[in-house]
Scaffold this active site. Structure first.
Site, PDB file in Angstrom:
ATOM      1  N   SER A 188       0.830  -1.196   0.000  1.00 12.50           N
ATOM      2  CA  SER A 188       0.000   0.000   0.000  1.00 12.50           C
ATOM      3  C   SER A 188       0.871   1.255   0.000  1.00 12.50           C
ATOM      4  O   SER A 188       1.701   1.421  -0.897  1.00 12.50           O
ATOM      5  CB  SER A 188      -0.957  -0.054   1.193  1.00 12.50           C
ATOM      6  OG  SER A 188      -2.033   0.817   1.030  1.00 12.50           O
ATOM      7  N   ASP A 295      -8.867  -5.295  -6.188  1.00 11.83           N
ATOM      8  CA  ASP A 295      -8.472  -4.189  -5.316  1.00 11.83           C
ATOM      9  C   ASP A 295      -9.111  -2.893  -5.809  1.00 11.83           C
ATOM     10  O   ASP A 295      -8.750  -2.364  -6.859  1.00 11.83           O
ATOM     11  CB  ASP A 295      -6.948  -4.063  -5.323  1.00 11.83           C
ATOM     12  CG  ASP A 295      -6.424  -3.165  -4.207  1.00 11.83           C
ATOM     13  OD1 ASP A 295      -7.239  -2.428  -3.606  1.00 11.83           O
ATOM     14  OD2 ASP A 295      -5.209  -3.202  -3.937  1.00 11.83           O
ATOM     15  N   HIS A 325      -7.297  -5.879  -1.477  1.00 13.47           N
ATOM     16  CA  HIS A 325      -6.092  -5.206  -0.982  1.00 13.47           C
ATOM     17  C   HIS A 325      -5.415  -6.082   0.081  1.00 13.47           C
ATOM     18  O   HIS A 325      -5.438  -5.774   1.278  1.00 13.47           O
ATOM     19  CB  HIS A 325      -6.520  -3.856  -0.404  1.00 13.47           C
ATOM     20  CG  HIS A 325      -5.417  -2.853  -0.266  1.00 13.47           C
ATOM     21  ND1 HIS A 325      -4.711  -2.355  -1.333  1.00 13.47           N
ATOM     22  CD2 HIS A 325      -4.900  -2.245   0.833  1.00 13.47           C
ATOM     23  CE1 HIS A 325      -3.822  -1.482  -0.910  1.00 13.47           C
ATOM     24  NE2 HIS A 325      -3.917  -1.399   0.411  1.00 13.47           N
TER      25      HIS A 325
END
Length: 629
Positions: A188, A295, A325
């Site tokens: 991320s 995602d 994610h």
């Protein structure tokens, strides 16, 4: 070969039999072995000057670096994870945070990197982004300060920057224990900055492992002129992670981000600074990219445009899961740790284990069913132009390799449409969207890359947002939206060595699944007002036709024989994008509308009729969160 390799016989490293600390690393069967005691590892903290003073206190901004390394006299390479999360939301599926012992030394190192890799001869360095946790400076949401937070640490490891024993004052600390070879890894926000650092071309960065990473911050907050709902601004995102010093001293940085992120979705110089793709030609580090097809947090367009921009000469590897994610440690754990181990051995220690000659791409085709491909993009992939062609049912037609007769089709944006509502009932007229489908495929058709839709649209109002979806219509079992495709179990597995205050055991996971009749394989959004420019929107004149080309997300998806590939065009996506000021009726000129799809295989040439039946089981979308929270 680096220092520490003292002899090789038949692929084995021979270590002299003497009562001295072990060599930096020992290789057996092509991989480094756990020869160092984690309990005896050296733990320390330093503060590296990043060459900026964004908090304007007259002192160079310094980032805190917590290090754990083997107790050896040999130099070792370094695995770096730079993050804003270590004191707030934590890292990994169990939200681990850093902790410190009574002497102030780092105690808990989040994630398994220290437990697994330090015994094998690696140092692990966890960096607090500037403006977070124990660092000084300002958090600037993907900007130059965060890139400098990673780059300066690599420069320090190579004697080009200075570290100190304290956040201010203190004495300088050289990295005499480092070979200078570094890897950056992270999921991320962490993984995003690995790409920003790699795009500087910094010497010493041998590889990056970006996991669900942003390559252009515009594409996290915006999409071709339209703003994402609920994603806020760079300023609001930073506010949740700033430390006390940053909150008090970084108003100017926050104002620059606020000014540079207008709500209308324009691409500004502020976004350009946070676009790592534009400097990707500078990348020299090998890239191992990991991403989830589902995602909707870090949208998949990010990884596709990044790999397309990185020089072809750069070694690469790509994993694509069906999850949202999610870190690969939580969807393919054993294979992930083994692969990452070999990857680091190859690029940080020059172990010739063959991983750089193996297939580059591993894709989850079915739940826990993985297929490997030699290269990315796959050999034989060709951008094919396909055309929406009207049929006997209004708003329903064919997706064809040949254009049809001039025709138009219309839909009305009522402000509440969602992807699920748009792709349902594809055989009947819907007031909300139009749908164009191939005939049932006679052979598998692989979509691999970024599709681009050119749409000729006439709005009835002065504002109009568009959404587009590529859909695989056909029955399948897929990972569900529950838990973004995984469920956390009560059992644990251990990866590496534990020590007091830092165990190596993590809760196991399993897939969550659903039986479906339709799956979105790529999607995109746009503001028609940006038809001519992303930097300067133009007011729309009701009743005037505009032509705009916009991107759909990157995908690598095989539509099986017997299924249909379809294009759905609709208005605003209320689950993802902000609502336009006036809700329009949109008329699509079909003869001037095309979609360019990267295909491996040949789509049917015959004009398709309507699908045999409407799907009743549609996988709901995952609700996107705030980056890694």
């Amino acid at each position: 070969m680096l220092a520490g390799l003292v002899g090789v016989v038949s692929g084995l490293v021979v270590v002299p039999a003497r009562a001295e600390p072990p060599a930096a690393f020992v290789v057996e069967n092509g991989v480094t072995q756990p020869v160092h005691s984690l309990a005896d590892a050296v733990r320390e903290s330093v503060w590296v000057d990043i060459g900026l003073d964004l908090d304007t206190n007259g002192v160079g901004d310094r980032v805190a670096v917590d290090i754990i390394r083997p107790d050896t006299t040999e130099r070792v390479p370094v695995i770096i994870d730079a993050s804003p999360y270590y004191a707030t939301s934590g890292r990994g599926n169990e939200s681990e945070r850093k902790s410190y012992d009574s002497a102030g030394l780092p105690l808990k190192f989040p994630l398994y990197y220290d437990n697994y890799f330090v015994p094998r001869g690696y140092a692990v360095a966890l960096v607090d982004f500037s403006g977070t946790s124990r660092s000084t400076g300002c958090l600037d949401t993907g900007g130059r300060s965060e890139v400098a937070s990673g780059k300066a640490v690599i420069d320090w490891l190579n004697n080009r920057a200075t570290a100190y024993t304290a956040p201010s004052g203190g004495t300088s600390v050289p990295a005499t224990w480092s070979t200078g070879a570094a890897a950056m890894i992270g999921k991320s926000w962490d993984g995003s900055v690995t790409q920003g650092v790699a795009a500087t071309g910094v010497e010493g960065l041998r590889t990056i492992v970006p996991i669900a990473a942003i390559s252009s911050w515009y594409d996290w907050f915006r999409a071709d002129g339209v703003s994402f709902r609920g994603f806020g601004t760079p300023t609001s995102l930073a506010s949740g992670f700033e430390n006390t010093n940053a909150r008090a001293r970084c108003a100017a940085v926050r104002q620059d981000m606020t000014t540079g992120a207008p709500g209308n979705g324009d691409y500004t110089p502020m976004w350009q600074q946070r676009d790592y793709v534009r400097n990707a030609a500078n990348v020299r580090a090998a890239v191992f990219s990991v991403n989830g097809r589902a995602d909707l947090n870090v949208k998949p367009v990010n990884w596709g445009q990044w790999l397309a921009a990185v020089p072809a000469s750069v070694p690469r590897k790509l994993w694509l899961s069906q999850t949202g994610h999610i870190d690969p440690f939580d969807f393919r754990r054993a294979e992930w740790v083994a692969t990452l181990h070999r990857w680091f051995d190859r690029w940080l220690l020059d172990v010739q284990n063959g991983i750089d000659t193996e297939p580059q791409v591993s894709v989850e085709r079915g739940v826990n069913q993985w297929t490997d491909t030699a290269t990315w993009p796959p050999s034989g992939t060709t951008a094919r132009t396909m055309h929406p062609v009207s049929g006997p049912v209004a708003g329903v037609g064919a997706l064809s390799v040949t254009p049809g007769s001039p025709a138009t089709s219309s839909f009305t944006d009522n402000g509440s449409g969602t992807p699920t509502s748009y792709i349902s009932s594809p055989t009947v007229t819907s007031a909300r969207r139009v749908v164009y489908s191939t005939a049932p495929l006679t052979a598998d058709l692989r979509v691999a890359g970024i599709s681009r839709l050119t749409v000729a649209a006439t709005p009835s109002t002065s504002t109009a947002h568009l959404s587009a979806y590529l859909v695989d219509y056909g029955p399948a079992t897929a990972r569900s939206a529950t838990g973004e495709g995984i469920r956390t179990l009560s059992t644990e597995s251990c990866w590496g060595e534990s020590r007091p205050g830092d165990d190596a055991c993590y809760r196991d996971t399993e897939p969550t699944t659903a039986t479906v009749d339709a799956q979105i394989i790529a999607r995109g959004w746009a503001d028609l007002a940006n038809h001519a420019s992303l930097t300067t929107p133009r007011p729309l004149t009701p009743g005037t036709k505009y032509t705009m080309t916009f991107r759909l997300s990157t995908t690598d998806w095989t539509v099986p024989a017997g299924h249909r590939l379809a294009l759905v065009i609709a208005g605003n996506d209320s689950s993802m994008t902000t609502t336009p000021g006036q809700l329009p009726r949109v008329t699509v000129n079909l003869a001037e509308t095309t979609i360019q799809i990267p295909l491996q295989g040949t789509p049917p040439r015959a004009t398709a009729t309507t699908a045999d039946r409407s799907p009743t089981r549609i996988r709901p979308d995952i609700t996107p969160g705030r980056l890694d929270n």
